[in-house]
Motif scaffolding. Sequence first.
Motif, PDB file in Angstrom:
ATOM      1  N   CYS A  65      61.488  24.938  99.961  1.00 48.15           N
ATOM      2  CA  CYS A  65      62.824  24.530  99.539  1.00 48.15           C
ATOM      3  C   CYS A  65      63.813  24.772 100.679  1.00 48.15           C
ATOM      4  O   CYS A  65      63.925  25.886 101.189  1.00 48.15           O
ATOM      5  CB  CYS A  65      63.251  25.315  98.293  1.00 48.15           C
ATOM      6  SG  CYS A  65      64.790  24.719  97.587  1.00 48.15           S
ATOM      7  N   GLN A  66      64.495  23.736 101.088  1.00 50.28           N
ATOM      8  CA  GLN A  66      65.460  23.797 102.176  1.00 50.28           C
ATOM      9  C   GLN A  66      64.862  24.442 103.434  1.00 50.28           C
ATOM     10  O   GLN A  66      65.410  25.404 103.981  1.00 50.28           O
ATOM     11  CB  GLN A  66      66.718  24.533 101.731  1.00 50.28           C
ATOM     12  CG  GLN A  66      67.410  23.869 100.563  1.00 50.28           C
ATOM     13  CD  GLN A  66      68.575  24.669 100.025  1.00 50.28           C
ATOM     14  OE1 GLN A  66      68.520  25.889  99.905  1.00 50.28           O
ATOM     15  NE2 GLN A  66      69.643  23.973  99.695  1.00 50.28           N
ATOM     16  N   ASN A  79      65.711  26.225  94.723  1.00 50.64           N
ATOM     17  CA  ASN A  79      67.061  25.979  95.213  1.00 50.64           C
ATOM     18  C   ASN A  79      68.024  26.845  94.403  1.00 50.64           C
ATOM     19  O   ASN A  79      68.509  26.443  93.355  1.00 50.64           O
ATOM     20  CB  ASN A  79      67.428  24.504  95.087  1.00 50.64           C
ATOM     21  CG  ASN A  79      68.762  24.205  95.727  1.00 50.64           C
ATOM     22  OD1 ASN A  79      69.403  25.091  96.297  1.00 50.64           O
ATOM     23  ND2 ASN A  79      69.192  22.965  95.633  1.00 50.64           N
TER      24      ASN A  79
END
Length: 191
Positions: free
Chosen positions: A153-154, A182
Motif C-alpha cells: 500500500c502506497q 491505507n
Amino acid sequence: MGCNATGRVQILENHFCQQSIDIVGIQEARIPESQVKKGMHYKMIISGADKGTGGVQTWLAWHLNPCLLLVNAVSPRILIVVFCSGLHGANILVVNFHAHILDTPIDTVMAFYCELKQAYEEARRAFPDAYVVLTCDANAKVGSVASPSIGMCQPSIENENGIHFRTFLQDASLAAINTHFNIGHTWVGSR
C-alpha cells in the motif's frame, strides 16, 4: 519540535487524547534525562536526549490503566516499554525508536540496529505473550521489495534505511501495518 518547551506537551496531549490515541511514540523529544512523568492524559516514559539531541518517549493513555513491567531506555534513540493494560488484561510491549538519517556512516547504522534487535529480543524472551506495538521514525522508504513485513500500500522505492528497517522487521517477525492498509497519515511533524 522537542517536548521541552512550556505548553507543547499539553498541546500534544490534548490533541492525541481528542484523537483517541492510546499509545504514542515521540522522537526528537530532547528531554535531557530518562524519567517517567505523569501528564494530564498520559503516563510518559522518556529516554533522555544526548547533549540536546535525540530522546524518544512512549506515552500510555491513563484509561489503559497501565502498570509498567519493564522500562529499558537503551539509548537516546531506543526505548523498550512493557506494561500491563488493566483495561485489556494483557501485556503490551512497545518498541519506540528513531533510526539514523541516510547520511550516517554504515557502522553507526549497523550498531544501532544490532542494539535495537538485542533489546527487542530480550524483552520478547521476558514477555513472550505480550502484544507488540512498534512506534518509530525509521527514516526509511519501503515497499518496492516484496516482504511479509512490508505491504504494497502506497509503496516507495526502498532506500538504504529501508533495507535495514525491513530486515529488522523480518528478523523480529513484525510487520509495518501502515504499509498493508491505507490508514492515512502515520506521522505528525512540527513543521
